[in-house]
Design a protein around this motif. Structure first.
Motif, PDB file in Angstrom:
ATOM      1  N   ALA A 110      17.856   7.095  -8.223  1.00  0.00           N
ATOM      2  CA  ALA A 110      18.254   7.046  -6.778  1.00  0.00           C
ATOM      3  C   ALA A 110      17.062   6.554  -5.893  1.00  0.00           C
ATOM      4  O   ALA A 110      17.189   5.741  -4.921  1.00  0.00           O
ATOM      5  CB  ALA A 110      18.487   8.539  -6.392  1.00  0.00           C
ATOM      6  N   LEU A 111      16.033   6.830  -6.381  1.00  0.00           N
ATOM      7  CA  LEU A 111      14.647   6.319  -5.364  1.00  0.00           C
ATOM      8  C   LEU A 111      14.537   4.927  -5.719  1.00  0.00           C
ATOM      9  O   LEU A 111      14.306   4.126  -4.460  1.00  0.00           O
ATOM     10  CB  LEU A 111      13.398   7.089  -6.016  1.00  0.00           C
ATOM     11  N   THR A 112      14.843   4.356  -6.929  1.00  0.00           N
ATOM     12  CA  THR A 112      14.753   3.037  -7.042  1.00  0.00           C
ATOM     13  C   THR A 112      15.842   2.259  -6.072  1.00  0.00           C
ATOM     14  O   THR A 112      15.419   1.167  -5.446  1.00  0.00           O
ATOM     15  CB  THR A 112      14.949   2.575  -8.483  1.00  0.00           C
ATOM     16  N   GLY A 118       0.846  -1.202  -0.015  1.00  0.00           N
ATOM     17  CA  GLY A 118      -0.223   0.110   0.016  1.00  0.00           C
ATOM     18  C   GLY A 118       0.943   1.163   0.062  1.00  0.00           C
ATOM     19  O   GLY A 118       1.935   1.107   0.517  1.00  0.00           O
ATOM     20  N   LEU A 119       0.476   2.495  -0.494  1.00  0.00           N
ATOM     21  CA  LEU A 119       1.209   3.612  -0.702  1.00  0.00           C
ATOM     22  C   LEU A 119       0.697   4.916  -0.022  1.00  0.00           C
ATOM     23  O   LEU A 119      -0.598   4.836  -0.134  1.00  0.00           O
ATOM     24  CB  LEU A 119       1.457   3.935  -2.136  1.00  0.00           C
ATOM     25  N   ALA A 120       1.526   5.559   0.737  1.00  0.00           N
ATOM     26  CA  ALA A 120       1.027   6.455   1.423  1.00  0.00           C
ATOM     27  C   ALA A 120       2.001   7.851   0.971  1.00  0.00           C
ATOM     28  O   ALA A 120       3.104   7.962   1.333  1.00  0.00           O
ATOM     29  CB  ALA A 120       1.064   6.691   2.995  1.00  0.00           C
ATOM     30  N   VAL A 121       1.299   8.577   0.052  1.00  0.00           N
ATOM     31  CA  VAL A 121       2.453   9.685  -0.517  1.00  0.00           C
ATOM     32  C   VAL A 121       1.466  11.179  -0.217  1.00  0.00           C
ATOM     33  O   VAL A 121       0.507  11.320  -0.940  1.00  0.00           O
ATOM     34  CB  VAL A 121       2.588   9.575  -1.922  1.00  0.00           C
ATOM     35  N   ALA A 122       1.611  11.675   0.758  1.00  0.00           N
ATOM     36  CA  ALA A 122       0.960  12.855   1.251  1.00  0.00           C
ATOM     37  C   ALA A 122       1.190  14.005   0.423  1.00  0.00           C
ATOM     38  O   ALA A 122       2.412  14.665   0.113  1.00  0.00           O
ATOM     39  CB  ALA A 122       1.272  13.072   2.774  1.00  0.00           C
ATOM     40  N   LYS A 137       4.609   7.007  -6.622  1.00  0.00           N
ATOM     41  CA  LYS A 137       3.905   5.878  -6.542  1.00  0.00           C
ATOM     42  C   LYS A 137       4.056   5.051  -7.820  1.00  0.00           C
ATOM     43  O   LYS A 137       4.178   3.740  -7.531  1.00  0.00           O
ATOM     44  CB  LYS A 137       2.245   6.253  -6.782  1.00  0.00           C
ATOM     45  N   ARG A 138       4.216   5.422  -9.101  1.00  0.00           N
ATOM     46  CA  ARG A 138       4.867   4.678 -10.155  1.00  0.00           C
ATOM     47  C   ARG A 138       5.860   3.883  -9.891  1.00  0.00           C
ATOM     48  O   ARG A 138       6.019   2.432 -10.188  1.00  0.00           O
ATOM     49  CB  ARG A 138       4.671   5.239 -11.475  1.00  0.00           C
ATOM     50  N   LEU A 139       6.955   4.506  -9.472  1.00  0.00           N
ATOM     51  CA  LEU A 139       8.388   3.750  -9.259  1.00  0.00           C
ATOM     52  C   LEU A 139       8.246   2.918  -8.200  1.00  0.00           C
ATOM     53  O   LEU A 139       8.895   1.821  -8.274  1.00  0.00           O
ATOM     54  CB  LEU A 139       9.526   4.944  -9.010  1.00  0.00           C
ATOM     55  N   GLN A 149       3.278  18.522  -5.789  1.00  0.00           N
ATOM     56  CA  GLN A 149       2.813  18.696  -7.069  1.00  0.00           C
ATOM     57  C   GLN A 149       2.334  17.086  -7.301  1.00  0.00           C
ATOM     58  O   GLN A 149       2.968  16.111  -7.035  1.00  0.00           O
ATOM     59  CB  GLN A 149       3.991  19.037  -8.258  1.00  0.00           C
ATOM     60  N   ALA A 150       1.136  16.806  -8.073  1.00  0.00           N
ATOM     61  CA  ALA A 150       0.521  15.706  -8.198  1.00  0.00           C
ATOM     62  C   ALA A 150       1.464  14.726  -9.254  1.00  0.00           C
ATOM     63  O   ALA A 150       1.389  13.695  -9.178  1.00  0.00           O
ATOM     64  CB  ALA A 150      -0.788  16.047  -8.779  1.00  0.00           C
ATOM     65  N   HIS A 151       2.170  15.458 -10.236  1.00  0.00           N
ATOM     66  CA  HIS A 151       2.964  14.728 -11.261  1.00  0.00           C
ATOM     67  C   HIS A 151       4.319  13.912 -10.209  1.00  0.00           C
ATOM     68  O   HIS A 151       4.597  12.862 -10.846  1.00  0.00           O
ATOM     69  CB  HIS A 151       3.408  15.269 -12.338  1.00  0.00           C
TER      70      HIS A 151
END
Length: 119
Positions: free
Chosen positions: A100-102, A48-52, A66-68, A58-60
């Motif tokens: 870096a996030l990956t 599950g994802l929680a990106v506040a 979330k996509r990554l 910004q939405a993008h």
């Protein structure tokens, strides 16, 4: 042959699923993200994802994170223990590039594997 699909059964969908993880989680974190996990009885991991909006304006950018995260989970699902995971984005996560996030997510998945000792 290993299937790398990301079907509905691999997602946390309801409030109760999220609350289950928040009750007694195993925690792995970095300065940019936290992954909470709790063993389940399903025999496969779920995420599950929680990106506040508070931390990622910004939405993008929220959609990119979330996509990554979904892609990282999809690729590592067969190496993960049977746990429910909640990925929480922290404030500085937008400063990270895709690579870096990956890498950071991969480090967190490995840490959860070591904590559960099922990998």
């Amino acid at each position: 042959m290993v299937k790398l699909a990301f079907s509905r059964e691999l997602r946390l969908l309801t409030r109760n699923h999220f609350f289950f993880v928040f009750q007694h989680p195993q925690r792995a974190d970095t300065p940019h993200a936290i992954i909470l996990g709790r063993l389940n009885t399903l025999g496969h991991p779920r995420v599950g994802l929680a990106v506040a909006k508070k931390h990622v304006k910004q939405a993008h950018e929220r959609n990119r994170i979330k996509r990554l995260t979904r892609e990282s989970f999809r690729l590592h699902q067969h190496a993960l223990p049977a746990m429910d995971f909640v990925v929480i984005a922290k404030k500085g996560v937008t400063d990270l590039g895709n690579h870096a996030l990956t890498e950071e997510l991969e480090k967190l998945w490995r840490r959860h594997c070591r904590q559960s000792q099922n990998c």
